[in-house]
Design a protein around this motif. Structure first.
Motif, PDB file in Angstrom:
ATOM      1  N   LEU A 191       0.354  -1.477   0.176  1.00 58.15           N
ATOM      2  CA  LEU A 191      -0.137   0.082  -0.075  1.00 58.15           C
ATOM      3  C   LEU A 191       1.056   1.950   0.342  1.00 58.15           C
ATOM      4  O   LEU A 191       0.565   2.432  -0.457  1.00 58.15           O
ATOM      5  N   PRO A 192       2.008   1.049   1.091  1.00 61.41           N
ATOM      6  CA  PRO A 192       2.638   2.611   0.740  1.00 61.41           C
ATOM      7  C   PRO A 192       2.962   2.997  -1.428  1.00 61.41           C
ATOM      8  O   PRO A 192       3.412   3.738  -1.306  1.00 61.41           O
ATOM      9  N   PHE A 237       2.847   5.468  -6.223  1.00 66.61           N
ATOM     10  CA  PHE A 237       2.912   5.508  -7.325  1.00 66.61           C
ATOM     11  C   PHE A 237       1.266   6.256  -7.667  1.00 66.61           C
ATOM     12  O   PHE A 237       1.312   7.568  -9.018  1.00 66.61           O
ATOM     13  N   SER A 238       0.146   6.953  -7.682  1.00 68.69           N
ATOM     14  CA  SER A 238      -0.893   7.465  -7.050  1.00 68.69           C
ATOM     15  C   SER A 238      -0.814   8.815  -7.578  1.00 68.69           C
ATOM     16  O   SER A 238      -1.218   9.793  -7.940  1.00 68.69           O
ATOM     17  N   ASN A 239       0.525   8.979  -6.316  1.00 70.35           N
ATOM     18  CA  ASN A 239       0.601  10.844  -6.770  1.00 70.35           C
ATOM     19  C   ASN A 239       1.349  10.860  -7.351  1.00 70.35           C
ATOM     20  O   ASN A 239       1.397  12.407  -8.194  1.00 70.35           O
ATOM     21  N   THR A 262      -7.357  17.046  -5.473  1.00 68.83           N
ATOM     22  CA  THR A 262      -6.645  16.618  -5.953  1.00 68.83           C
ATOM     23  C   THR A 262      -5.921  15.374  -5.394  1.00 68.83           C
ATOM     24  O   THR A 262      -5.468  15.260  -4.632  1.00 68.83           O
ATOM     25  N   PHE A 263      -5.404  14.531  -6.170  1.00 71.29           N
ATOM     26  CA  PHE A 263      -5.138  12.869  -5.483  1.00 71.29           C
ATOM     27  C   PHE A 263      -3.691  13.958  -5.308  1.00 71.29           C
ATOM     28  O   PHE A 263      -3.515  13.035  -3.628  1.00 71.29           O
ATOM     29  N   LEU A 299      -7.406   4.657  -6.877  1.00 70.31           N
ATOM     30  CA  LEU A 299      -5.878   5.369  -6.760  1.00 70.31           C
ATOM     31  C   LEU A 299      -4.608   4.561  -7.634  1.00 70.31           C
ATOM     32  O   LEU A 299      -4.520   5.272  -7.916  1.00 70.31           O
ATOM     33  N   LEU A 300      -5.289   3.464  -7.734  1.00 69.21           N
ATOM     34  CA  LEU A 300      -4.484   3.014  -9.085  1.00 69.21           C
ATOM     35  C   LEU A 300      -4.398   3.341 -10.124  1.00 69.21           C
ATOM     36  O   LEU A 300      -3.678   3.369 -11.076  1.00 69.21           O
TER      37      LEU A 300
END
Length: 584
Positions: free
Chosen positions: A57-58, A63-65, A82-83, A288-289
């Motif tokens: 998850l970290p 990756f998402s950010n 926003t992300f 998020l992915l």
């Protein structure tokens, strides 16, 4: 002829498109593909594993950010984040959690309605290296206290109504509290805004490096015994589940070819509770992915859903079939443009075949689908989509690429195609076990990592799974698992109840409705409504029986003296068929 040829090439038929998607499903998993599959060893067993994409998850947060930073991530009423906004706020809250004494591996609870803060809190706990404990926001005081004490959490983050249930109990439990969206902060609790200020002054917390097979989430699910069980979901298990959703996405895009370039930015409607695996995994984490904008609904309302889908141009909707029925059947459905919907999936109950024409009439480009999963399997075990869904509406689909399924008889022998038996699941998405309950864990695990689901199923010659019955003494009402034993235990607290049996009866809208058959003690008296109110004082409202049947004779019992729920249910339905009880 040329016109028909061009049309066939540019706009393939559903049959051709499904054939292309089926082929792409295998292609994308090959070495070098976007869903490349390798092999890993987990708890002594070797499993297939998606090798491309976040394994913890970290890694997902990072990756998402980095991938979607300035893209909109959350929309809630007039709030838009926003992300990068979500990541920044989660980083501040992580700092506050560490300042409050959180250490890597400590548990942190979240108990709240769906708010942006719920999502930020989830990300913050990951950022701080903690283990997330999503708690059912419908639980009452003693249910919440059980979850808090059993999980051994150090901090709980809750909205005002939920915090009021437990604020005075936290000191004796040794738990600190953060309250969000509160008009008045209870004594001894800090507000969300104050926690963010603490985080802003604290040293910056770096994303931790964690073992993929360490605990990430402990999610409570109703079992066949009174108290819910804490399911240990690992980082690998959670991430492999959402990478299976990515596999569906990549297969669809590859099968569409050049048409995939015309797919708009993804946007999903969050209409299910975030404390469910459907909410966390299939919606939040998949978002998020895959860079989906998540539009949060405060509570379910079909009219509001219609407005939000049109206004935000939602492309994805995931919920129980009841919700999809209520959207398509709403009196105002024709007034709203739902053509943006590309994927509409249900779970928790079969998708009624009559739903598909209604859905496609409102959203012609929509791919309907459904799946099967449990909290114990991180939600995603089988998936059925598109034409496969419409031609096999009773099937919950094929096993996703890193999972295996089979059915066995009572002796544990694997059954051939088409024979019903207990469904077993194997793969990296299967839980690590039940928290603090080795005995319950041993009961559901067989050799080589196979896990018993408690559901009766059959598998056809093409690998499609059909759920036919339930062995577990559970009722699934609108996607909510209800323990029959827990409801019965609450009813037995009433002085007038001599015997009782809880069971589910068919319901078109919710899949099942909870029913309680009761035999009273001699000389004692209570009516149906009185018993419902009594149970409502002890359990969350979704666990209160819709129907209470006061019997004149005692309940059926087996050779050992145990009340036989199945026989009690058959007797009830013989006198109250589904078409009659629906009018009650």
């Amino acid at each position: 002829m040329l016109k028909n040829f061009v049309k066939a090439v540019l706009f393939p038929s559903p049959e051709v498109l499904q054939e292309r998607i089926n082929k792409a499903s295998g292609e994308v998993c090959k070495p070098g593909g976007p869903c490349e599959i390798g092999q890993v060893e987990v708890r002594g067993n070797k499993y297939r594993n998606f090798m491309v994409g976040p394994q913890t998850l970290p890694e997902l947060l990072k990756f998402s950010n980095e991938s979607f930073g300035t893209r909109e991530c959350i929309v809630y009423q007039n709030e838009r984040l926003t992300f990068k906004d979500v990541y920044a706020k989660a980083e501040l809250m992580a700092g506050a959690l560490v300042e409050m004494g959180l250490k890597p591996g400590d548990r942190v609870g979240i108990c709240s309605r769906n708010y942006p803060e719920w999502i930020i809190a989830f990300c913050a706990i990951i950022h701080a290296g903690g283990v997330i404990v999503p708690m059912n926001s419908w639980w009452q005081g003693r249910e919440l206290e059980y979850g808090i004490s059993h999980s051994g959490m150090k901090i709980i983050i809750a909205d005002e109504p939920r915090m009021k249930h437990v604020a005075d109990r936290l000191p004796s439990l040794g738990v600190k509290g953060i309250v969000l969206r509160a008009k008045k902060t209870p004594e001894g609790i800090i507000s969300w805004k104050h926690a963010l200020k603490i985080g802003s002054k604290a040293p910056r917390v770096k994303l931790p490096t964690v073992d993929p097979d360490s605990d990430a989430v402990i999610m409570y699910t109703s079992g066949t015994t009174g108290n819910p069980k804490g399911v240990r979901q690992t980082h690998r298990g959670v991430c492999q589940a959402i990478l299976a959703i990515n596999h569906v996405e990549q297969s669809l895009r590859a099968g569409m070819g050049y048409l995939a370039a015309f797919i708009p930015l993804p946007c999903q409607l969050l209409a299910v509770p975030l404390f469910h695996v459907t909410g966390t995994h299939a919606v939040l984490l998949a978002g998020l992915l895959l860079g989906r904008k998540t539009v949060i609904m405060h509570k379910w309302d079909p009219k509001e859903a219609l407005v939000s889908i049109e206004k935000e141009k939602a492309t994805h909707f995931t919920g129980v079939p009841t919700m999809i029925l209520e959207i398509t059947g709403h009196k105002d459905a024709k007034k709203h443009d739902l053509s943006s919907l590309l994927v509409c999936t249900g779970g928790g109950a079969p998708m009624p075949p009559a739903l598909f024409p209604k859905l496609l009439d409102k959203a012609p480009s929509c791919q309907p689908g459904q799946g099967y999963g449990m909290t114990e399997t991180n939600a995603i075990t089988t998936i059925n989509t598109g034409l496969n869904q419409m031609t096999r509406p009773k099937s919950c689909g094929k096993a996703q690429p890193v999972c295996d399924v089979r059915v066995i008889n009572e002796e544990g022998n694997v059954l051939p195609t088409g024979k019903p038996g207990e469904l077993c699941v194997r793969g990296p998405t299967v839980m690590a076990g039940y928290y603090k309950d080795d005995e319950a864990t041993k009961k559901v695990f067989l050799e080589d990592g196979w896990m018993l689901t408690g559901d009766m199923a059959e598998i056809d010659e093409d690998g499609f799974v059909y759920i036919v019955d339930r062995l577990k003494e559970l009722v699934i009402r609108g996607g909510e698992n209800i323990s029959c034993a827990e409801v019965e235990a609450a009813a037995y607290e009433h002085s007038a109840v001599a015997e009782c049996a809880a069971f589910g009866v068919p319901d078109e809208r919710l899949g099942e409705e909870l029913t309680l058959a009761v035999f009273l003690k001699d000389g004692e008296n209570v009516d149906e409504e009185g018993l419902r109110k009594f149970i409502a004082e002890r359990l969350a409202h979704y666990k209160v029986p819709r129907f209470v049947h006061i019997r004149e004779e005692s309940l059926p019992r087996g050779p050992t003296g145990k009340v036989m729920r199945r026989i009690a249910k058959q007797q009830y339905l013989a006198k109250n068929p589904p078409h009659i009880q629906a009018k009650m």
